[in-house]
Design a protein around this motif. Structure first.
Motif, short mmCIF file in Angstrom:
data_model
loop_
_atom_site.label_atom_id
_atom_site.label_comp_id
_atom_site.label_asym_id
_atom_site.label_seq_id
_atom_site.Cartn_x
_atom_site.Cartn_y
_atom_site.Cartn_z
N THR A 129 -86.81 74.75 52.72
CA THR A 129 -86.09 75.18 51.52
C THR A 129 -85.50 73.97 50.82
N LEU A 130 -84.92 73.06 51.60
CA LEU A 130 -84.29 71.87 51.03
C LEU A 130 -85.32 70.85 50.55
N THR A 131 -86.36 70.64 51.33
CA THR A 131 -87.31 69.58 51.01
C THR A 131 -88.45 70.00 50.09
N LYS A 132 -88.73 71.31 50.02
CA LYS A 132 -89.83 71.78 49.18
C LYS A 132 -89.41 72.79 48.13
N ALA A 133 -88.84 73.91 48.56
CA ALA A 133 -88.55 75.02 47.62
C ALA A 133 -87.57 74.61 46.52
N MET A 134 -86.48 73.93 46.89
CA MET A 134 -85.49 73.55 45.88
C MET A 134 -86.06 72.53 44.88
N PRO A 135 -86.68 71.44 45.35
CA PRO A 135 -87.25 70.49 44.38
C PRO A 135 -88.36 71.11 43.51
N GLU A 136 -89.19 71.97 44.11
CA GLU A 136 -90.26 72.60 43.32
C GLU A 136 -89.70 73.52 42.25
N SER A 137 -88.66 74.27 42.58
CA SER A 137 -88.02 75.13 41.57
C SER A 137 -87.41 74.30 40.45
N ALA A 138 -86.80 73.19 40.83
CA ALA A 138 -86.17 72.31 39.83
C ALA A 138 -87.21 71.70 38.89
N LYS A 139 -88.38 71.35 39.42
CA LYS A 139 -89.44 70.75 38.60
C LYS A 139 -89.95 71.70 37.53
N LYS A 140 -89.86 72.99 37.78
CA LYS A 140 -90.34 73.98 36.82
C LYS A 140 -89.48 74.04 35.56
N VAL A 141 -88.26 73.53 35.67
CA VAL A 141 -87.37 73.47 34.50
C VAL A 141 -86.95 72.02 34.31
N ASN A 142 -87.94 71.16 34.09
CA ASN A 142 -87.68 69.73 34.04
C ASN A 142 -86.75 69.29 32.91
N ALA A 143 -86.39 70.18 32.03
CA ALA A 143 -85.45 69.84 30.98
C ALA A 143 -84.03 69.67 31.54
N LEU A 144 -83.76 70.30 32.69
CA LEU A 144 -82.44 70.19 33.30
C LEU A 144 -82.40 68.99 34.25
N GLN A 145 -81.25 68.34 34.27
CA GLN A 145 -81.04 67.27 35.25
C GLN A 145 -80.47 67.93 36.50
N VAL A 146 -81.22 67.87 37.60
CA VAL A 146 -80.85 68.56 38.83
C VAL A 146 -80.64 67.54 39.94
N GLU A 147 -79.53 67.68 40.65
CA GLU A 147 -79.27 66.84 41.81
C GLU A 147 -79.00 67.75 43.00
N ILE A 148 -79.65 67.45 44.12
CA ILE A 148 -79.52 68.26 45.33
C ILE A 148 -78.71 67.48 46.35
N ALA A 149 -77.59 68.08 46.78
CA ALA A 149 -76.75 67.46 47.80
C ALA A 149 -77.41 67.59 49.17
N PRO A 150 -76.97 66.80 50.14
CA PRO A 150 -77.44 67.02 51.52
C PRO A 150 -77.00 68.42 51.97
N PRO A 151 -77.64 68.97 53.00
CA PRO A 151 -77.23 70.30 53.46
C PRO A 151 -75.78 70.30 53.92
N LEU A 152 -75.08 71.41 53.67
CA LEU A 152 -73.68 71.51 54.04
C LEU A 152 -73.48 71.76 55.52
N VAL A 153 -74.51 72.22 56.19
CA VAL A 153 -74.39 72.56 57.61
C VAL A 153 -75.43 71.79 58.40
N SER A 154 -75.00 71.19 59.50
CA SER A 154 -75.93 70.55 60.41
C SER A 154 -75.46 70.86 61.83
N LEU A 155 -76.29 71.54 62.58
CA LEU A 155 -75.89 71.90 63.95
C LEU A 155 -75.78 70.68 64.85
#
Length: 167
Positions: A129-155
């Protein structure tokens, strides 16, 4: 005499959100929010993003977390799922349909194409989800500037590098 300038409201709100994240031990996510803030004059939208589920309680829980972040940071934080939540009936979600990334991005783009977007992944480590789904969704609306933070949870940060885990 020196003229003092105040940061824009959005910058102050981002500072508050970053402070909340730092207090919760989520320093990497806070750093992403603060990056380039001195130059930021555009409207910023923040989404707390989970993997998504067909179960209404998962979406309601995400909404409660986003509302708590909003309240503590004084910045609107939207609850958005990477997938599935838009298939849940609104009546099962207190009358408000669930949002998924692609639909949320399209709505934000329609509201203001100049908006900067910060995604806060509520995920365990560097998932697809973090490495593929989120960046791919963001690319579909390339007019927006999107920044993805590191995951909030790490076991277990030992399983992932500090950079990957958000630790």
């Amino acid at each position: 005499s020196h003229k003092r300038t105040r940061p824009s409201t959005g910058v102050c709100q981002m500072d508050r959100l970053a402070t909340v994240l730092l207090a919760a031990g989520l320093g990497s996510a806070a750093l992403v929010l603060l990056r380039r803030q001195g130059r930021r004059m555009k409207k910023t939208r923040v989404a707390l993003v989970d993997n998504g589920s067909l179960k209404p309680e998962a979406t309601k829980s995400l909404r409660r977390l986003a509302a708590a972040l909003s309240e503590r940071s004084k910045l609107q934080v939207d609850a958005v799922s990477a997938r599935f939540a838009d298939r849940i009936k609104a009546k099962d979600l207190d009358g408000k349909k669930g949002e998924v990334l692609e639909g949320w991005f399209k709505r934000i783009l329609e509201e203001d194409p100049q908006t900067e977007v910060r995604l806060l992944p509520l995920l365990i480590g560097p998932s697809d989800t973090l490495t593929k789904a989120m960046p791919e969704s963001a690319k579909k609306v390339n007019a927006l500037q999107v920044e993805i933070a590191p995951p909030l949870v790490s076991l277990c940060p030992a399983l992932f590098g500090g950079q990957e885990s958000g630790a």
